[in-house]
Enzyme design. Structure first.
Site, PDB file in Angstrom:
ATOM      1  N   ARG A 103      53.176  27.757  61.389  1.00 39.76           N
ATOM      2  CA  ARG A 103      54.524  27.285  61.071  1.00 39.76           C
ATOM      3  C   ARG A 103      54.504  26.485  59.773  1.00 39.76           C
ATOM      4  O   ARG A 103      55.418  26.599  58.938  1.00 39.76           O
ATOM      5  CB  ARG A 103      55.079  26.437  62.222  1.00 39.76           C
ATOM      6  CG  ARG A 103      56.570  26.145  62.130  1.00 39.76           C
ATOM      7  CD  ARG A 103      56.888  24.853  61.392  1.00 39.76           C
ATOM      8  NE  ARG A 103      56.098  23.776  61.890  1.00 39.76           N
ATOM      9  CZ  ARG A 103      55.658  22.777  61.132  1.00 39.76           C
ATOM     10  NH1 ARG A 103      55.947  22.728  59.834  1.00 39.76           N
ATOM     11  NH2 ARG A 103      54.922  21.815  61.646  1.00 39.76           N
ATOM     12  N   SER A 149      49.265   7.267  48.085  1.00 46.22           N
ATOM     13  CA  SER A 149      50.728   7.257  48.143  1.00 46.22           C
ATOM     14  C   SER A 149      51.183   8.262  49.187  1.00 46.22           C
ATOM     15  O   SER A 149      51.344   9.439  48.897  1.00 46.22           O
ATOM     16  CB  SER A 149      51.303   7.614  46.765  1.00 46.22           C
ATOM     17  OG  SER A 149      52.710   7.654  46.805  1.00 46.22           O
ATOM     18  N   GLY A 352      41.611  20.702  83.075  1.00 46.66           N
ATOM     19  CA  GLY A 352      40.282  20.181  83.332  1.00 46.66           C
ATOM     20  C   GLY A 352      39.319  20.505  82.208  1.00 46.66           C
ATOM     21  O   GLY A 352      39.669  20.484  81.032  1.00 46.66           O
ATOM     22  N   GLU A 376      54.903  14.323  56.766  1.00 45.61           N
ATOM     23  CA  GLU A 376      56.348  14.379  56.505  1.00 45.61           C
ATOM     24  C   GLU A 376      57.101  13.277  57.252  1.00 45.61           C
ATOM     25  O   GLU A 376      58.182  13.475  57.786  1.00 45.61           O
ATOM     26  CB  GLU A 376      56.891  15.772  56.829  1.00 45.61           C
ATOM     27  CG  GLU A 376      56.301  16.816  55.895  1.00 45.61           C
ATOM     28  CD  GLU A 376      56.730  18.226  56.208  1.00 45.61           C
ATOM     29  OE1 GLU A 376      57.825  18.390  56.757  1.00 45.61           O
ATOM     30  OE2 GLU A 376      55.970  19.160  55.887  1.00 45.61           O
TER      31      GLU A 376
END
Length: 397
Positions: A103, A149, A352, A376
């Site tokens: 995605r 940044s 498990g 984001e």
């Protein structure tokens, strides 16, 4: 038949609140097309890609996504699909049900690189890049984040200075999806007139990209560091309508919207795997789904999955109506990522010891969501955005 005699159908365990019943025929067709493609072409391979820590054929994947029509599908013109926001969200949901990295590939291409050129670029830039990117013939990346940044992009150190008619860029960008395989990079840099966006062909001298290895999350994805050393660009490389930090942030909001839907898909995949496992895994003489503690876990998962789906659809409808504020998207990312993380953690426990293997999708989703939670906009940043929205007071500075 009287109302008292009517019997409502039992809820569908895989769509408990019938959220998808609210979709139009066109939206269902898009959902089904992306789901079928993802199940056939991506799901059989994604565990191997994750284990290898890369995408072995990113150009082939880009072309396949282009043929499917999901690259920049929500943009108008220039070879793009012009679909609704909900349709784009559904595509993100079905892709992230397979893996967040897949995605992210589509999101970075369409909602960051292509959206930036579409919103802020010149006609020449749009015509040169958007049709090729929509078709998957060119790959783009989006260079905003830097090593120092992240949540405060306004403190970026990458600079662009004028040298005659040209621009010269210097700086470093970090955590850039598709960076080392991109044909074009949208790079944001500080100038004497504020932050501007530049369309940078990646074969420009001085531009280089280094793949980031040893990731423990989002491994079925290519992540890079971009280095710009005296990258000389012509005057028309700047995107003319890009002015100030609001420009890249508006692109990030488009990508965050895809995350709102995408993590609903990751949560759904973890829940469906857990439901199937709980019904077939036997202990103490019966399926573990027959024990109260397991049923409570499944009930919590159903609630989170359906809440996430409803949130995504509502924000999508607001977006299609033109009434979606960026704080609505913050609400969606804040709520849905947290819900998906809860579902993934619970799913790993239900499985498990099997839950730590790539034979099952749950831990792969669980660790991927650790990245989705911080990129984001971190949980804290979106919480402060929501807090500012409801109080009218900014706590950022």
């Amino acid at each position: 038949m009287s109302d008292s005699q009517r019997r409502a159908a039992a809820p569908d365990p895989l769509d408990f609140l019938a959220v998808d019943a609210e979709l139009s025929d066109t939206e269902r067709d898009i959902r089904d097309a992306v789901r079928e493609f993802s199940t056939r072409e991506l799901l059989p391979h994604v565990a191997d890609w994750f284990e290898a820590g890369t995408l072995p054929d990113p150009r082939g994947l880009a072309k396949a996504f282009g043929d499917l029509g999901v690259l920049g599908m929500h943009l108008e013109g220039y070879g793009c699909g012009g679909s609704s926001a909900v349709a784009y969200g559904l595509a993100c949901r079905e892709l992230e049900a397979v893996d967040s990295g897949l995605r992210s590939f589509v999101s970075v291409q369409g909602s960051l690189a292509m959206a930036a050129i579409h919103k802020f670029g010149s006609e020449e830039q749009k015509n040169e890049w958007l049709p090729r990117m929509a078709a998957g013939d060119a790959i783009g990346c989006f260079g905003l984040t830097e090593p120092d940044s992240g949540s405060d992009p306004g403190s970026m150190r990458t600079r662009a200075r004028r040298d005659g008619a040209d621009w010269v860029l210097n700086g470093t960008k970090m955590w850039i999806t598709n960076g080392s395989v991109a044909d074009v990079a949208v790079v944001w840099a500080a100038t004497d007139d504020g932050i501007r966006g530049f369309v940078v062909p990646t074969d420009t001298p001085g531009f280089s990209a280094n793949v980031i290895h040893k990731k423990l999350s989002l491994r079925a994805s290519i992540t890079s560091e971009l280095v710009l050393e005296d990258v000389r660009l012509p005057a028309d490389a700047v995107m003319p309508a890009s002015k100030g930090l609001g420009s890249p942030l508006s692109c990030l909001n488009e990508a965050r919207y895809g995350i709102v839907w995408g993590v609903a898909g990751a949560a759904r995949a973890c829940y469906e795997a857990s439901l199937d496992y709980a019904k077939t895994r036997e202990q103490f003489g019966k399926p573990i789904g027959g024990f109260q503690l397991t049923q409570r876990k499944l009930a919590d998962m159903v609630v989170d999955v359906n809440h996430a789906s409803m949130t995504a659809l509502r924000i999508g409808r607001l977006k299609d109506e033109g009434n979606c504020h960026h704080n609505h998207v913050s609400f969606g990312k804040f709520a849905n990522v947290a819900a998906a993380q809860r579902v993934a953690r619970t799913a790993r426990g239900i499985h498990g010891a099997n839950g730590i293997t790539l034979e099952y999708p749950v831990m792969r989703h669980m660790v991927n969501l650790e990245t989705v939670a911080t990129y984001e906009g971190t949980e804290e940043i979106h919480a402060l955005s929501i807090g500012q929205s409801v109080t009218g007071v900014s706590a950022f500075r």
